[in-house]
Enzyme design. Structure first.
Site, PDB file in Angstrom:
ATOM      1  N   CYS A  82      41.328  19.544  41.400  1.00  0.00           N
ATOM      2  CA  CYS A  82      41.971  18.236  41.291  1.00  0.00           C
ATOM      3  C   CYS A  82      41.729  17.344  42.493  1.00  0.00           C
ATOM      4  CB  CYS A  82      43.464  18.406  41.073  1.00  0.00           C
ATOM      5  SG  CYS A  82      44.379  16.854  41.116  1.00  0.00           S
ATOM      6  N   CYS A  86      42.698  29.785  45.117  1.00  0.00           N
ATOM      7  CA  CYS A  86      43.841  29.197  44.411  1.00  0.00           C
ATOM      8  C   CYS A  86      44.445  30.199  43.427  1.00  0.00           C
ATOM      9  CB  CYS A  86      43.426  27.930  43.674  1.00  0.00           C
ATOM     10  SG  CYS A  86      44.782  27.133  42.769  1.00  0.00           S
TER      11      CYS A  86
END
Length: 381
Positions: free
Chosen positions: A201, A103
């Protein structure tokens, strides 16, 4: 370029205290600060597990207090293509990936960086606990550990390159977490006491196996111990990781001396995953020889300097939150191609394919790669 020169800096404001203090410090230094909130997941972001809506409210509140603009940017499509697809591929292959590393390389310091440049930014900044230093002798940027050893996040940033580091600021990397909290409280930030986020998340606090089961089909098979005895049935090798202790669904074997490396009631740990036979191998005792490795091989290499370091002695982490382990990096191919080999002075515990092996020279993070295999301390099936 000196960070003292007044610049337009785009800050990734996550809703957490670290990025909030980052924005405050940059504004205090006189920079023109603009905030961006990155939305990276939207499949079920209205569920109890994903807090992106709450985080955006917190980020907007911080921007309001600091008097800076904030833009909500959706990178969910990029995230799904560049990070989540790879995440699933790795799990299906029996490995345990680290999506935070990917990420950072693909979203926060690529998609976000590109977006910030389009907004006319000279720099981007995030709330990571790391530092960037320009080495005058080598004319290269270096990635350094954060000053707070308990919060250092250079491990997750090791795939950043020279171009990315040249445009990045990590203000809280110069501080300890306690100081960051103190500053947030002192200036009245609404999230000063907000708990640190854990994990990513789209997984949040939900049961991990339940989440993964939505995307990966189950393929049950035998659980065997180091004597080859079947102890039970696993739910699919993708749902387990090396060194895992919880959620195995097996008890102790009531036989004197049954455990090698632990007593008869010693806990069980995942030691190996055999994809060919669909077998999960488990052992008893934290220090069982099957859980220990003396060297590892890593591929998909990425070096901060743009080229591999010279063969020699370094420190390395084969998982986050471990002390640097002394190791030797022997000479590899002249062109610096994979695999990277690291030979450790002391046995390393549960070296896990799919995780990152990150190389350090003192406080300087040199880069690393994805663990492909490990050489065990003792024979395994």
């Amino acid at each position: 370029m000196s960070t003292q020169a007044k610049q337009r800096v785009v800050v990734g404001l996550s809703g957490g205290v670290d990025s909030a203090v980052t924005a405050y410090l940059l504004k205090k230094q006189g920079h023109e600060v603009v905030a961006i909130f990155m939305k990276n997941w939207e499949d079920d972001d209205d569920s109890e597990y994903c807090s992106s809506n709450i985080d955006f409210v917190d980020a907007a509140s911080v921007a309001d207090v600091l008097g800076i603009e904030i833009e909500h940017v959706n990178f969910a499509a990029d995230y799904k293509d560049r990070v989540f697809a790879e995440f699933l591929r790795e799990y299906q292959a029996g490995r345990t990936p680290n999506p935070d590393v990917l990420c950072n390389a693909e979203i926060k310091f690529k998609a976000f960086l590109d977006h910030a440049m389009r907004l006319g930014a000279q720099r981007i900044a995030t709330g990571h606990y790391a530092r960037v230093r320009f080495n005058e002798a080598t004319r290269r940027h270096e990635l350094l550990k954060g000053l707070d050893p308990a919060k250092d996040q250079s491990y997750f940033l090791h795939r950043l390159n020279q171009q990315q580091l040249a445009r990045t600021l990590f203000p809280v990397g110069e501080l300890r977490k306690t100081e960051v909290r103190r500053i947030a409280d002192e200036i009245g930030l609404p999230n000063a006491k907000k708990k640190d986020s854990t994990g990513i998340c789209f997984i949040g606090e939900r049961p991990f196996r339940e989440f993964l089961n939505r995307y990966i089909s189950k393929a049950p098979g035998p659980i065997r111990d180091d004597r080859g005895r079947v102890l039970g049935q696993h739910q699919g090798l993708s749902f387990y990781t090396l060194g895992q202790r919880q959620g195995l669904g097996i008890g102790g074997i009531k036989e004197k001396g049954a455990a090698r490396g632990g007593g008869e009631h010693a806990p069980w740990f995942v030691a190996r995953k055999d994809m060919d036979s669909n077998t999960l191998w488990v052992v008893q005792g934290h220090d069982h020889p099957w859980l220990l490795s003396r060297s590892l091989a890593a591929d998909d290499l990425s070096w901060v300097a743009g080229e591999p370091p010279a063969p020699g002695r370094y420190g390395a982490k084969s998982r986050y939150r471990q002390a640097d382990a002394a190791c030797q990096m022997p000479a590899g191919p002249a062109d610096g191609t994979a695999p990277l080999q690291l030979d450790f002075d002391e046995a390393q515990w549960a070296v896990t394919p799919g995780q990152s092996a990150v190389l350090y020279d003192g406080d300087v993070c040199l880069g690393g790669g994805v663990i492909a295999s490990a050489l065990p301390w003792a024979h395994t099936p």
